[in-house]
Design a protein around this motif. Structure first.
Motif, PDB file in Angstrom:
ATOM      1  N   ASN A 186      30.832  15.860 -42.268  1.00  0.00           N
ATOM      2  CA  ASN A 186      31.207  16.847 -41.247  1.00  0.00           C
ATOM      3  C   ASN A 186      30.311  16.757 -40.010  1.00  0.00           C
ATOM      4  O   ASN A 186      30.787  16.920 -38.884  1.00  0.00           O
ATOM      5  N   ASP A 187      29.010  16.480 -40.237  1.00  0.00           N
ATOM      6  CA  ASP A 187      28.110  16.282 -39.079  1.00  0.00           C
ATOM      7  C   ASP A 187      28.604  15.114 -38.225  1.00  0.00           C
ATOM      8  O   ASP A 187      28.699  15.195 -37.003  1.00  0.00           O
ATOM      9  N   ALA A 190      31.921  15.857 -36.493  1.00  0.00           N
ATOM     10  CA  ALA A 190      31.755  16.759 -35.342  1.00  0.00           C
ATOM     11  C   ALA A 190      31.206  15.974 -34.146  1.00  0.00           C
ATOM     12  O   ALA A 190      31.671  16.130 -33.013  1.00  0.00           O
ATOM     13  N   VAL A 233      39.872  22.921 -32.355  1.00  0.00           N
ATOM     14  CA  VAL A 233      38.481  23.334 -32.556  1.00  0.00           C
ATOM     15  C   VAL A 233      38.159  24.538 -31.673  1.00  0.00           C
ATOM     16  O   VAL A 233      37.699  25.567 -32.142  1.00  0.00           O
ATOM     17  N   TYR A 248      30.118  21.007 -30.047  1.00  0.00           N
ATOM     18  CA  TYR A 248      29.573  20.517 -31.326  1.00  0.00           C
ATOM     19  C   TYR A 248      29.360  21.688 -32.305  1.00  0.00           C
ATOM     20  O   TYR A 248      29.759  21.626 -33.470  1.00  0.00           O
ATOM     21  N   TYR A 251      32.675  23.016 -33.425  1.00  0.00           N
ATOM     22  CA  TYR A 251      33.314  22.027 -34.318  1.00  0.00           C
ATOM     23  C   TYR A 251      32.786  22.219 -35.737  1.00  0.00           C
ATOM     24  O   TYR A 251      33.533  22.324 -36.707  1.00  0.00           O
ATOM     25  N   LYS A 252      31.444  22.300 -35.837  1.00  0.00           N
ATOM     26  CA  LYS A 252      30.828  22.419 -37.170  1.00  0.00           C
ATOM     27  C   LYS A 252      31.218  23.743 -37.824  1.00  0.00           C
ATOM     28  O   LYS A 252      31.513  23.800 -39.022  1.00  0.00           O
ATOM     29  N   GLY A 271      40.281  19.461 -35.768  1.00  0.00           N
ATOM     30  CA  GLY A 271      39.532  18.374 -35.135  1.00  0.00           C
ATOM     31  C   GLY A 271      40.375  17.654 -34.106  1.00  0.00           C
ATOM     32  O   GLY A 271      41.559  17.982 -33.904  1.00  0.00           O
TER      33      GLY A 271
END
Ligand code: ATP
Ligand code: MG
Length: 377
Positions: A186-187, A190, A233, A248, A251-252, A271
């Motif tokens: 996921n990091d 993103a 997102v 960012y 997104y996370k 996403g």
């Protein structure tokens, strides 16, 4: 750029055709299946890549004994109007060679990158009325047209997404190490996803402003087009390509919020790969409410916007090829297309000679059975 001349030998249904083109507008009219799109395709082949076929063998005329084809195109750049450049395409069987001013190009696609032209084909109507994936592909195409790094970013993103989705597909309930791997993916997703969104958004403002301007010109100012990048997102939160940290973090957070549902669906639900573009005419969603002519006008406005963006970037006016663009358009819109795309050299095909009755300045060619005849007067 101005295409000065073109010679086509044994290309699809065109046995032999030679053209000296008008620097402004060139119209090709003829019944269905006579060779109009084939001619447009011959031009695209000289620019590095057929827009229709990836298999060179298809370009050779059916039943041809020699199995070879040749096309020669000469053109000038706007900055050097006296220096004529020649592109020569030769094909024997499925072996193709492309020469630029007698220098052989190993990877023809490099030329495609350097020599930009703008193309409308009826399939482009799906940019407005098709699935979101067509619109995503389109904004990616525009972003890549301006900055070729975009496709690298997109590739990285899609690769990471595939890896993560594979984990989701194969994961057993309660598998802690898979859960940790998902967190780490996921990091990455993103990070790469923000890259893709930034690449798209950076040019989306120009694309939509220009498309709105051209849409107004096409319909005589009667209607207004607005476009919006719909991010799964960011939702309704306004953002620009500069808001990298905000994007960012959001997104996370969104990936965390959808985590439980992802486990059930075994797919990444938010996403860059789920984003979309909406078009509205006078505030009404075009996908649901626009007429055929309005949809076509939006597609043409996008193409003219592309041409302007290429011009802004390179300083050169790209040629514009509009294949089968006039059908479904009323007289005002047709007249704009055939008479008022002022600065670019334009190639237009039409099955209906009457579409061109208000044509003011340029050449008309009649097309029949792969033969082209310049209309006098
Ligand atoms: P439309 O108005 O319907 O779009 P068009 O004039 O654009 O028609 P083209 O797509 O250029 O028509 O095709 C003309 C003809 O060329 C078609 O009949 C097609 O079958 C034929 N054709 C395509 N490939 C080849 C080939 N390799 N050899 C010979 N003929 C071919
Ligand atoms: Mg056609």
């Amino acid at each position: 750029m101005i295409i000065k001349s073109l010679s086509v030998r044994n290309f699809r249904n065109i046995a032999s055709a030679d053209f000296i083109f008008d620097p402004k507008v060139n119209i090709f009219t003829g019944n269905n299946a006579q060779g109009k799109t084939n001619l447009c395709e011959a031009i695209s082949v000289c620019f590095g890549k057929s827009f229709r076929s990836t298999r060179p063998a298809e370009l050779i005329p059916f039943g041809s004994a020699e199995k070879q084809t040749a096309i020669e195109l000469s053109f000038t750049f706007d900055s050097m109007p006296d220096k004529e450049n020649v592109i020569r395409y030769e094909q024997k069987g499925s072996r193709c060679r492309l020469k630029f001013n007698d220098i052989e190009l190993k990877e023809a696609e490099k030329l495609y990158g350097a020599l930009r032209y703008v193309l409308f084909i009826p399939e482009d109507l799906y940019i407005v009325k098709g699935d979101p994936s067509v619109r995503r592909d389109y904004v990616d195409f525009v972003a890549n047209m301006i900055n070729r790094v975009h496709n690298v970013k997109l590739y990285e993103y899609n690769k990471a997404l595939k890896q993560k989705n594979n984990i989701l597909i194969n994961m057993e309930p309660g598998d802690k190490s898979a859960a940790l791997m998902l967190e780490s993916w996921n990091d990455t997703i993103a990070k790469f996803g923000v890259n893709v969104m930034c690449g798209r958004i950076r040019h989306f403002g120009s694309l939509s402003a220009l498309a709105a301007r051209f849409y107004g010109q096409i319909n005589g100012g009667a209607e207004q087009l607005t476009m919006r990048y719909e991010s799964t997102v960011m939702g309704e939160t306004p953002f620009t390509a500069e808001d990298v940290e905000l994007m960012y973090d959001t997104y996370k957070r969104r990936l965390t919020e959808t985590y439980e549902r992802e486990l059930k669906m075994k797919y990444t639900l938010v996403g860059a790969h789920r984003d979309d573009v909406s078009f509205a005419i006078d505030g009404m969603n075009a996908k649901d409410f626009a007429s055929q002519g309005q949809i076509r006008s939006i597609a043409v406005a996008l193409k003219l916007a592309e041409a302007q963006m290429i011009r802004d970037k390179s300083g050169d006016l790209p040629v514009i090829i509009l294949d089968d663009v006039l059908s479904e358009l009323d007289a005002v819109r047709r007249s704009f297309i055939i008479n008022h795309i002022d600065e670019h050299q334009v190639f237009i095909t039409s099955c209906n000679l009457a579409d061109t009755d208000k044509f003011e300045n340029g050449q008309i060619w009649n097309v029949s059975g792969g033969r082209f005849e310049l209309k006098e007067g």
